[in-house]
Design a protein around this motif. Structure first.
Motif, PDB file in Angstrom:
ATOM      1  N   SER A 158      49.181   5.411  17.984  1.00  0.00           N
ATOM      2  CA  SER A 158      48.488   5.875  16.782  1.00  0.00           C
ATOM      3  C   SER A 158      47.122   6.432  17.160  1.00  0.00           C
ATOM      4  O   SER A 158      46.603   6.137  18.242  1.00  0.00           O
ATOM      5  CB  SER A 158      48.322   4.741  15.768  1.00  0.00           C
ATOM      6  OG  SER A 158      47.485   3.726  16.307  1.00  0.00           O
ATOM      7  N   ILE A 159      46.587   7.244  16.265  1.00  0.00           N
ATOM      8  CA  ILE A 159      45.254   7.828  16.445  1.00  0.00           C
ATOM      9  C   ILE A 159      44.410   7.440  15.232  1.00  0.00           C
ATOM     10  O   ILE A 159      44.822   7.665  14.087  1.00  0.00           O
ATOM     11  CB  ILE A 159      45.316   9.364  16.546  1.00  0.00           C
ATOM     12  CG1 ILE A 159      46.207   9.791  17.710  1.00  0.00           C
ATOM     13  CG2 ILE A 159      43.913   9.952  16.710  1.00  0.00           C
ATOM     14  CD1 ILE A 159      45.673   9.429  19.072  1.00  0.00           C
ATOM     15  N   PRO A 160      43.242   6.852  15.449  1.00  0.00           N
ATOM     16  CA  PRO A 160      42.389   6.464  14.311  1.00  0.00           C
ATOM     17  C   PRO A 160      41.992   7.673  13.471  1.00  0.00           C
ATOM     18  O   PRO A 160      41.737   8.756  14.000  1.00  0.00           O
ATOM     19  CB  PRO A 160      41.161   5.837  14.989  1.00  0.00           C
ATOM     20  CG  PRO A 160      41.608   5.485  16.367  1.00  0.00           C
ATOM     21  CD  PRO A 160      42.640   6.488  16.744  1.00  0.00           C
ATOM     22  N   ASN A 161      41.947   7.493  12.170  1.00  0.00           N
ATOM     23  CA  ASN A 161      41.524   8.572  11.281  1.00  0.00           C
ATOM     24  C   ASN A 161      40.105   9.030  11.585  1.00  0.00           C
ATOM     25  O   ASN A 161      39.750  10.186  11.368  1.00  0.00           O
ATOM     26  CB  ASN A 161      41.622   8.125   9.820  1.00  0.00           C
ATOM     27  CG  ASN A 161      43.066   8.002   9.358  1.00  0.00           C
ATOM     28  OD1 ASN A 161      43.937   8.684   9.882  1.00  0.00           O
ATOM     29  ND2 ASN A 161      43.312   7.128   8.400  1.00  0.00           N
ATOM     30  N   SER A 162      39.302   8.100  12.098  1.00  0.00           N
ATOM     31  CA  SER A 162      37.910   8.449  12.404  1.00  0.00           C
ATOM     32  C   SER A 162      37.825   9.509  13.497  1.00  0.00           C
ATOM     33  O   SER A 162      36.838  10.241  13.583  1.00  0.00           O
ATOM     34  CB  SER A 162      37.139   7.193  12.836  1.00  0.00           C
ATOM     35  OG  SER A 162      37.729   6.610  13.989  1.00  0.00           O
ATOM     36  N   ILE A 163      38.870   9.608  14.335  1.00  0.00           N
ATOM     37  CA  ILE A 163      38.894  10.619  15.402  1.00  0.00           C
ATOM     38  C   ILE A 163      39.341  11.957  14.829  1.00  0.00           C
ATOM     39  O   ILE A 163      38.703  12.988  15.042  1.00  0.00           O
ATOM     40  CB  ILE A 163      39.835  10.189  16.545  1.00  0.00           C
ATOM     41  CG1 ILE A 163      39.394   8.847  17.138  1.00  0.00           C
ATOM     42  CG2 ILE A 163      39.866  11.274  17.636  1.00  0.00           C
ATOM     43  CD1 ILE A 163      38.033   8.859  17.776  1.00  0.00           C
ATOM     44  N   SER A 164      40.447  11.937  14.105  1.00  0.00           N
ATOM     45  CA  SER A 164      40.996  13.192  13.587  1.00  0.00           C
ATOM     46  C   SER A 164      40.105  13.837  12.535  1.00  0.00           C
ATOM     47  O   SER A 164      40.237  15.029  12.251  1.00  0.00           O
ATOM     48  CB  SER A 164      42.385  12.961  13.009  1.00  0.00           C
ATOM     49  OG  SER A 164      42.343  12.018  11.960  1.00  0.00           O
ATOM     50  N   LYS A 165      39.180  13.083  11.952  1.00  0.00           N
ATOM     51  CA  LYS A 165      38.309  13.612  10.913  1.00  0.00           C
ATOM     52  C   LYS A 165      36.911  13.957  11.411  1.00  0.00           C
ATOM     53  O   LYS A 165      36.001  14.188  10.605  1.00  0.00           O
ATOM     54  CB  LYS A 165      38.209  12.617   9.760  1.00  0.00           C
ATOM     55  CG  LYS A 165      39.515  12.453   8.985  1.00  0.00           C
ATOM     56  CD  LYS A 165      39.352  11.494   7.824  1.00  0.00           C
ATOM     57  CE  LYS A 165      40.656  11.365   7.037  1.00  0.00           C
ATOM     58  NZ  LYS A 165      40.524  10.425   5.904  1.00  0.00           N
ATOM     59  N   LEU A 166      36.741  13.999  12.722  1.00  0.00           N
ATOM     60  CA  LEU A 166      35.434  14.400  13.256  1.00  0.00           C
ATOM     61  C   LEU A 166      35.089  15.803  12.763  1.00  0.00           C
ATOM     62  O   LEU A 166      35.903  16.724  12.872  1.00  0.00           O
ATOM     63  CB  LEU A 166      35.457  14.359  14.791  1.00  0.00           C
ATOM     64  CG  LEU A 166      35.436  12.959  15.420  1.00  0.00           C
ATOM     65  CD1 LEU A 166      35.774  13.033  16.904  1.00  0.00           C
ATOM     66  CD2 LEU A 166      34.069  12.307  15.226  1.00  0.00           C
ATOM     67  N   PRO A 167      33.910  16.022  12.246  1.00  0.00           N
ATOM     68  CA  PRO A 167      33.574  17.276  11.556  1.00  0.00           C
ATOM     69  C   PRO A 167      33.609  18.536  12.408  1.00  0.00           C
ATOM     70  O   PRO A 167      33.888  19.613  11.897  1.00  0.00           O
ATOM     71  CB  PRO A 167      32.162  17.012  11.017  1.00  0.00           C
ATOM     72  CG  PRO A 167      31.600  15.939  11.893  1.00  0.00           C
ATOM     73  CD  PRO A 167      32.771  15.072  12.236  1.00  0.00           C
ATOM     74  N   LYS A 168      33.310  18.425  13.714  1.00  0.00           N
ATOM     75  CA  LYS A 168      33.248  19.618  14.560  1.00  0.00           C
ATOM     76  C   LYS A 168      34.402  19.706  15.553  1.00  0.00           C
ATOM     77  O   LYS A 168      34.394  20.561  16.443  1.00  0.00           O
ATOM     78  CB  LYS A 168      31.910  19.653  15.312  1.00  0.00           C
ATOM     79  CG  LYS A 168      30.698  19.771  14.398  1.00  0.00           C
ATOM     80  CD  LYS A 168      29.420  19.923  15.187  1.00  0.00           C
ATOM     81  CE  LYS A 168      28.212  20.060  14.261  1.00  0.00           C
ATOM     82  NZ  LYS A 168      26.949  20.231  15.015  1.00  0.00           N
TER      83      LYS A 168
END
Length: 291
Positions: A158-168
């Protein structure tokens, strides 16, 4: 392993050797390049060269990075890929000037990633691929300047949402991980399928007018692509005399004219030689037309 079960003895790096390995990059940065040197232990002598901007210790046999690496307070670029490192020092969080960190192809586990990594507020590229990570610390989501993240070839499910939602974030490589389903890995990428200010969307998400414009633009690009890949047409010279045959037929005329001109001109003059060639060519062309 060598005979006796001992680890291979690595090359010893002295201060003089290290100084000779400092190069200036095209953009004026000082890079200490100790890659592919057969180093087994972190060379402590390089701590006296902490004014460098870039440090390359990749493709060696280093097993441990000391806490003292934080003395490189000006370091912007750190490459440690392809070593035997199983843990990063906590002090790496103090290297806040880092823009690029590559620790791929090592032996890192999730426990070997210190929480202090989340202090690298300026980092833009982080490569953790080809390791033994079974999860990604959610604290990496604090790295708001990240543009590229490499997590490929690990043990991730799995990949944390905090990674996939990085703004840049522009690029997230999660290939060759044991995700439960292929569709699930696609979901992780939904929010990062973007390049600069362009977003990938599906047809169903567009209104009829926007969809029509996109289809027209796509057809235009395909047309240009097909034109570029088409086999170029050969030029036709049916009305021209073959240059090679003309040169052969006119060879004797050129020599004769050359002998005559030799008494009057210097044949070393390229202008004279060119004139003779034109005269001979015109003479022979006139003969061909009469025939």
């Amino acid at each position: 392993m060598v005979k006796g079960g001992k680890a291979p003895k690595g090359k010893k790096i002295t201060l003089n050797v290290a100084k000779n390995c400092v190069k200036i990059t095209f953009d004026g940065r000082k890079r200490l390049d100790l890659s592919k040197m057969g180093i087994t232990n972190f060379p402590k002598c390089i701590l006296r060269l902490t004014d460098v901007d870039e440090l390359d210790l990749s493709r060696n046999m280093i097993r441990k990075i000391p806490e003292s690496i934080s003395k490189f307070q000006n370091l912007r670029w750190l490459d440690l890929h392809s070593n035997y490192i199983d843990k990063l020092p906590e002090s790496i969080g103090q290297m806040t000037t880092l823009l690029y960190l590559n620790v791929s192809n090592n032996r890192l586990t999730t426990n070997g990633l210190p929480v202090e990594l989340n202090q690298l507020k300026n980092i833009r590229t982080l490569n953790l691929g080809l390791n033994h990570l079974d999860s990604v610390p959610t604290t990496l989501g604090a790295l708001k300047e990240l543009h590229e993240v490499g997590l490929h070839d690990n043990l991730l499910t799995s990949i944390p949402n905090s990674i996939s939602k990085l703004p840049k974030l522009k690029k997230l490589n999660i290939k060759r991980n044991p995700f439960p389903k292929t569709e699930e890995s696609d979901i992780f990428l939904d929010t990062i399928k973007r390049l600069d200010n362009l977003y990938l969307v599906e047809d169903k998400d567009l209104c009829s007018n926007c969809l029509k414009k996109c289809q027209q633009a796509r057809d235009k690009l395909n047309k240009i692509k097909n034109m570029a890949t088409a086999t170029p047409r050969k030029a036709i010279f049916s009305n021209l005399v073959s240059p090679n045959s003309m040169a052969k037929d006119s060879q004797e005329d050129w020599r004769e004219e050359g002998k005559k001109a030799g008494a009057r001109h210097d044949l070393g003059d390229p202008c004279v030689t060119s004139t003779l060639a034109v005269v001979a060519y015109g003479k022979n062309l006139k003969t061909n037309q009469q025939e």
